[in-house]
Design an enzyme around this catalytic site. Structure first.
Site, PDB file in Angstrom:
ATOM      1  N   ASN A  19      38.628  68.249 -67.066  1.00 34.91           N
ATOM      2  CA  ASN A  19      38.526  67.798 -65.692  1.00 34.91           C
ATOM      3  C   ASN A  19      39.495  68.628 -64.854  1.00 34.91           C
ATOM      4  O   ASN A  19      39.956  69.690 -65.293  1.00 34.91           O
ATOM      5  CB  ASN A  19      38.778  66.289 -65.584  1.00 34.91           C
ATOM      6  CG  ASN A  19      40.167  65.861 -66.036  1.00 34.91           C
ATOM      7  OD1 ASN A  19      41.141  66.594 -65.905  1.00 34.91           O
ATOM      8  ND2 ASN A  19      40.272  64.648 -66.563  1.00 34.91           N
ATOM      9  N   LYS A  99      59.908  43.771 -71.919  1.00 36.77           N
ATOM     10  CA  LYS A  99      60.364  43.609 -70.548  1.00 36.77           C
ATOM     11  C   LYS A  99      59.215  43.850 -69.571  1.00 36.77           C
ATOM     12  O   LYS A  99      58.270  44.589 -69.870  1.00 36.77           O
ATOM     13  CB  LYS A  99      61.496  44.596 -70.256  1.00 36.77           C
ATOM     14  CG  LYS A  99      62.773  44.336 -71.046  1.00 36.77           C
ATOM     15  CD  LYS A  99      63.818  45.387 -70.769  1.00 36.77           C
ATOM     16  CE  LYS A  99      64.323  45.318 -69.339  1.00 36.77           C
ATOM     17  NZ  LYS A  99      65.429  46.277 -69.108  1.00 36.77           N
ATOM     18  N   LYS A 180      27.890  61.154 -62.730  1.00 30.75           N
ATOM     19  CA  LYS A 180      29.174  61.520 -62.129  1.00 30.75           C
ATOM     20  C   LYS A 180      29.589  62.879 -62.653  1.00 30.75           C
ATOM     21  O   LYS A 180      29.432  63.168 -63.839  1.00 30.75           O
ATOM     22  CB  LYS A 180      30.234  60.473 -62.462  1.00 30.75           C
ATOM     23  CG  LYS A 180      31.583  60.723 -61.797  1.00 30.75           C
ATOM     24  CD  LYS A 180      32.515  59.546 -62.017  1.00 30.75           C
ATOM     25  CE  LYS A 180      33.100  59.517 -63.398  1.00 30.75           C
ATOM     26  NZ  LYS A 180      34.034  58.382 -63.595  1.00 30.75           N
ATOM     27  N   LYS A 182      32.721  66.204 -62.206  1.00 36.76           N
ATOM     28  CA  LYS A 182      34.112  66.481 -61.871  1.00 36.76           C
ATOM     29  C   LYS A 182      34.216  67.399 -60.658  1.00 36.76           C
ATOM     30  O   LYS A 182      33.372  68.283 -60.448  1.00 36.76           O
ATOM     31  CB  LYS A 182      34.822  67.125 -63.066  1.00 36.76           C
ATOM     32  CG  LYS A 182      34.815  66.267 -64.315  1.00 36.76           C
ATOM     33  CD  LYS A 182      35.477  64.928 -64.083  1.00 36.76           C
ATOM     34  CE  LYS A 182      35.492  64.064 -65.325  1.00 36.76           C
ATOM     35  NZ  LYS A 182      36.137  62.745 -65.085  1.00 36.76           N
ATOM     36  N   ASP A 211      34.538  62.947 -59.131  1.00 33.65           N
ATOM     37  CA  ASP A 211      35.815  62.463 -59.668  1.00 33.65           C
ATOM     38  C   ASP A 211      36.819  63.602 -59.688  1.00 33.65           C
ATOM     39  O   ASP A 211      36.618  64.603 -60.369  1.00 33.65           O
ATOM     40  CB  ASP A 211      35.580  61.924 -61.079  1.00 33.65           C
ATOM     41  CG  ASP A 211      36.816  61.303 -61.704  1.00 33.65           C
ATOM     42  OD1 ASP A 211      37.862  61.270 -61.053  1.00 33.65           O
ATOM     43  OD2 ASP A 211      36.712  60.840 -62.861  1.00 33.65           O
ATOM     44  N   ALA A 212      37.936  63.427 -58.942  1.00 34.28           N
ATOM     45  CA  ALA A 212      38.975  64.450 -58.889  1.00 34.28           C
ATOM     46  C   ALA A 212      40.084  64.209 -59.899  1.00 34.28           C
ATOM     47  O   ALA A 212      40.995  65.037 -60.017  1.00 34.28           O
ATOM     48  CB  ALA A 212      39.572  64.517 -57.482  1.00 34.28           C
ATOM     49  N   GLU A 263      41.152  53.516 -62.959  1.00 32.80           N
ATOM     50  CA  GLU A 263      41.109  53.696 -64.411  1.00 32.80           C
ATOM     51  C   GLU A 263      42.489  53.989 -64.996  1.00 32.80           C
ATOM     52  O   GLU A 263      42.723  53.755 -66.177  1.00 32.80           O
ATOM     53  CB  GLU A 263      40.143  54.817 -64.798  1.00 32.80           C
ATOM     54  CG  GLU A 263      40.604  56.209 -64.422  1.00 32.80           C
ATOM     55  CD  GLU A 263      39.637  57.289 -64.855  1.00 32.80           C
ATOM     56  OE1 GLU A 263      39.993  58.059 -65.766  1.00 32.80           O
ATOM     57  OE2 GLU A 263      38.532  57.344 -64.293  1.00 32.80           O
ATOM     58  N   HIS A 320      35.973  51.820 -66.341  1.00 36.96           N
ATOM     59  CA  HIS A 320      36.031  53.155 -66.928  1.00 36.96           C
ATOM     60  C   HIS A 320      35.880  53.061 -68.443  1.00 36.96           C
ATOM     61  O   HIS A 320      36.072  52.014 -69.046  1.00 36.96           O
ATOM     62  CB  HIS A 320      37.396  53.767 -66.582  1.00 36.96           C
ATOM     63  CG  HIS A 320      37.855  54.853 -67.485  1.00 36.96           C
ATOM     64  ND1 HIS A 320      38.595  54.612 -68.636  1.00 36.96           N
ATOM     65  CD2 HIS A 320      37.692  56.193 -67.430  1.00 36.96           C
ATOM     66  CE1 HIS A 320      38.867  55.754 -69.231  1.00 36.96           C
ATOM     67  NE2 HIS A 320      38.336  56.737 -68.531  1.00 36.96           N
ATOM     68  N   SER A 340      29.371  55.359 -68.749  1.00 40.80           N
ATOM     69  CA  SER A 340      28.822  55.745 -70.049  1.00 40.80           C
ATOM     70  C   SER A 340      29.131  57.214 -70.297  1.00 40.80           C
ATOM     71  O   SER A 340      29.091  58.025 -69.374  1.00 40.80           O
ATOM     72  CB  SER A 340      27.307  55.516 -70.085  1.00 40.80           C
ATOM     73  OG  SER A 340      26.757  55.960 -71.316  1.00 40.80           O
ATOM     74  N   TYR A 341      29.452  57.529 -71.547  1.00 43.40           N
ATOM     75  CA  TYR A 341      29.690  58.913 -71.959  1.00 43.40           C
ATOM     76  C   TYR A 341      28.644  59.321 -72.992  1.00 43.40           C
ATOM     77  O   TYR A 341      28.934  59.399 -74.184  1.00 43.40           O
ATOM     78  CB  TYR A 341      31.081  59.057 -72.577  1.00 43.40           C
ATOM     79  CG  TYR A 341      32.234  58.919 -71.622  1.00 43.40           C
ATOM     80  CD1 TYR A 341      32.313  59.690 -70.474  1.00 43.40           C
ATOM     81  CD2 TYR A 341      33.271  58.020 -71.887  1.00 43.40           C
ATOM     82  CE1 TYR A 341      33.389  59.580 -69.605  1.00 43.40           C
ATOM     83  CE2 TYR A 341      34.346  57.900 -71.031  1.00 43.40           C
ATOM     84  CZ  TYR A 341      34.404  58.683 -69.883  1.00 43.40           C
ATOM     85  OH  TYR A 341      35.469  58.565 -69.041  1.00 43.40           O
TER      86      TYR A 341
END
Length: 388
Positions: A19, A99, A180, A182, A211-212, A263, A320, A340-341
Site C-alpha cells: 500500500n 494499565k 477498493k 490503494k 484507501d491511502a 481500522e 476491516h 473481503s480479501y
C-alpha cells in the site's frame, strides 16, 4: 466445559504488493487454539482465532502475559451459567493488571484470544457464532446475508492500468459489486489515472472506494480530495494518521464525499475520540473498527454503544480485515457490511469455501462456531501447526 490448553503459533500470511506505507513480504499473524475438555465426534472441542490481517504476530504477549493469566484462574470461575466457557470472564482474567491506555499490539493479542474463546462457546451450543450473537444482542434478529466488497488494487512491481483492470474484472466475475484500491503510493496524477481505469471497469464511481492507509499530511489529503471530488466515490479511506483527528475534521469540512477510517484504532476509547473530535458525519461516513485488532468482542460492544450515543447507526460500521469473525459480527450485530480479501493474505483472505459471493453479498454457513476450519487451506495449516 473447561480450558485444557491454550496454544499459539505464528501464521504466515505474506502477500505480494504494497500500500502507500508498507509492503507485506513476510507478514505473519498470531493464531490461537484453545483446547477444551469437551468432545465432539470423539475429538476434543477446539476453538480457533487469530489477530486479524495487516499487523504482525504478537506471540510474546500471548505466551508471557495473557495465556498464563487465563490458565492460572480457577476453571469454574471462567464458566457461565450453562457450564460453558464464558469469554467475558476469560477476557477479564487476561487483562488483569493491565494499565489503561497503550492500545497497540496488546489489543491484537486480546483479539486473537477472544476469537478463539467465542469459537468453542458457539460450538458448544451447536450454532454459528452470528446466531449466538443475534440471540444475545438483537432478540434473535440475524441478517441472512452480508454486503461485502473486494479489497485489492495494491501497488505491485510491473503492474499497470491494464493489470489493475484485469484484477477488478476478476472480482466482479466472482460476484462482488464494489471494490477498493490503494492510493498514495504513486504521484497524484498517476493515482487519478488508476482511479479512472478502475471506474472504466466498474461503470460508476460509487462502486469504488480508495484507501491511502494513513499516508497523507493535511495539505496532500486536501489535494487528493479536490482531485477526486467529481468521481462520486464510495469512500475516501484513512487519508492521514489514524490518530490525527484534526486532519479528518478539516478534510470533512472540504470534501463532500464519504470518508472512512478506524481500522487502526484499537479501543473503544479511540473510537469515542474519533467520533468526538474527528469531524465524522454520521449520515455519510463509515467506520471500520476491526474486532480482531481491538481487544475482541467485549470492547467491540462498547464501540457499538458509543456509536449509538453519538448518533451513529451500526450500519455505518464496515469492519476491516476480510475475515470470518467480522462476517459473523456483521450478520449477528446488524453491521453494514464487511471487507473481503479474495486475492491476498492467504490462507486467511476470503471466507469459508462454501460462502459464495452473489450480487455483492455472502451468506454465512450454518456450521457451529466461527468456521475457520471451513476454509480448506486454513484447516490444513491449523491441523499441521497445532497437531490436536
Amino acid at each position: 466445559m473447561k480450558i485444557v490448553r491454550i496454544l499459539e503459533k505464528d501464521l504466515p500470511i505474506t502477500s505480494p504488493g504494497a500500500n502507500a506505507v508498507v509492503d507485506f513480504a513476510g507478514l505473519t499473524t498470531s493464531a490461537v487454539a484453545i483446547v477444551t475438555d469437551a468432545f465432539r465426534d470423539g475429538k476434543p472441542l477446539v476453538g480457533y482465532g487469530f489477530g486479524s490481517i495487516g499487523r504482525w504476530s504478537v506471540g510474546g504477549m500471548l505466551r508471557e502475559r495473557f495465556i498464563p493469566r487465563i490458565l492460572a484462574v480457577e476453571p469454574a470461575s471462567l464458566q457461565d451459567e450453562t457450564g460453558n466457557i464464558d469469554p467475558f470472564a476469560c477476557w477479564n482474567a487476561a487483562m488483569r493488571n493491565e494499565k489503561p491506555g497503550g492500545h497497540g499490539d496488546r489489543a491484537t493479542a486480546l483479539g486473537a484470544l477472544d476469537m478463539a474463546l467465542w469459537d468453542p462457546r458457539a460450538k458448544a451450543d451447536g450454532v454459528p457464532l452470528y446466531r449466538l450473537l443475534a440471540d444475545r444482542y438483537r432478540d434473535g434478529q440475524a441478517d441472512e446475508d452480508v454486503a461485502v466488497y473486494a479489497a485489492g488494487g495494491y501497488y505491485q512491481p510491473g503492474s499497470n492500468y491494464r493489470s489493475l483492470q484485469d484484477e477488478l474484472k476478476g472480482y466482479i466475475d466472482r460476484g462482488y459489486n464494489e471494490v477498493k484500491i490503494k492510493i498514495g503510493g504513486a504521484p497524484l496524477a498517476e493515482d487519478m489515472r488508476r482511479i479512472e481505469a478502475a471506474i472504466a471497469v466498474l461503470g460508476d464511481g460509487a462502486r469504488l472506494a480508495v484507501d491511502a492507509n494513513g499516508r497523507f499530511d493535511l495539505e496532500t489529503a486536501l489535494a487528493y480530495g479536490r482531485a477526486m471530488s467529481d468521481y462520486g466515490l464510495r469512500w475516501y479511506e484513512e487519508p492521514g494518521d489514524p490518530l490525527d483527528f484534526r486532519l479528518m475534521a478539516v478534510l470533512a469540512e472540504h470534501y463532500d464525499g464519504p470518508l472512512a477510517t478506524g481500522e487502526n484504532l484499537f479501543s473503544s476509547q479511540d473510537a469515542r475520540n474519533l467520533l468526538r473530535y474527528g469531524g465524522m458525519r454520521a449520515e455519510r461516513d463509515f467506520v471500520q473498527f476491526d474486532c480482531g485488532l481491538a481487544y475482541g468482542l467485549p470492547d467491540y460492544l462498547k464501540v457499538l454503544d458509543i456509536m449509538r450515543r453519538h448518533g451513529w447507526s451500526p450500519r455505518r460500521l464496515h469492519p476491516h480485515g476480510g475475515h470470518q469473525m467480522s462476517l459473523h459480527l456483521a450478520a449477528g450485530l446488524g453491521l453494514g457490511g464487511n471487507e473481503s480479501y479474495p486475492g491476498v493474505f492467504q490462507p486467511l483472505g476470503g471466507f469459508a469455501d462454501c460462502s459464495k459471493v452473489e450480487n455483492g453479498r455472502v451468506r454465512l454457513p450454518d456450521a457451529p462456531g466461527v468456521g475457520l476450519e471451513l476454509k480448506s487451506e486454513l484447516k490444513t495449516w491449523l491441523d499441521e501447526a497445532f497437531e490436536i
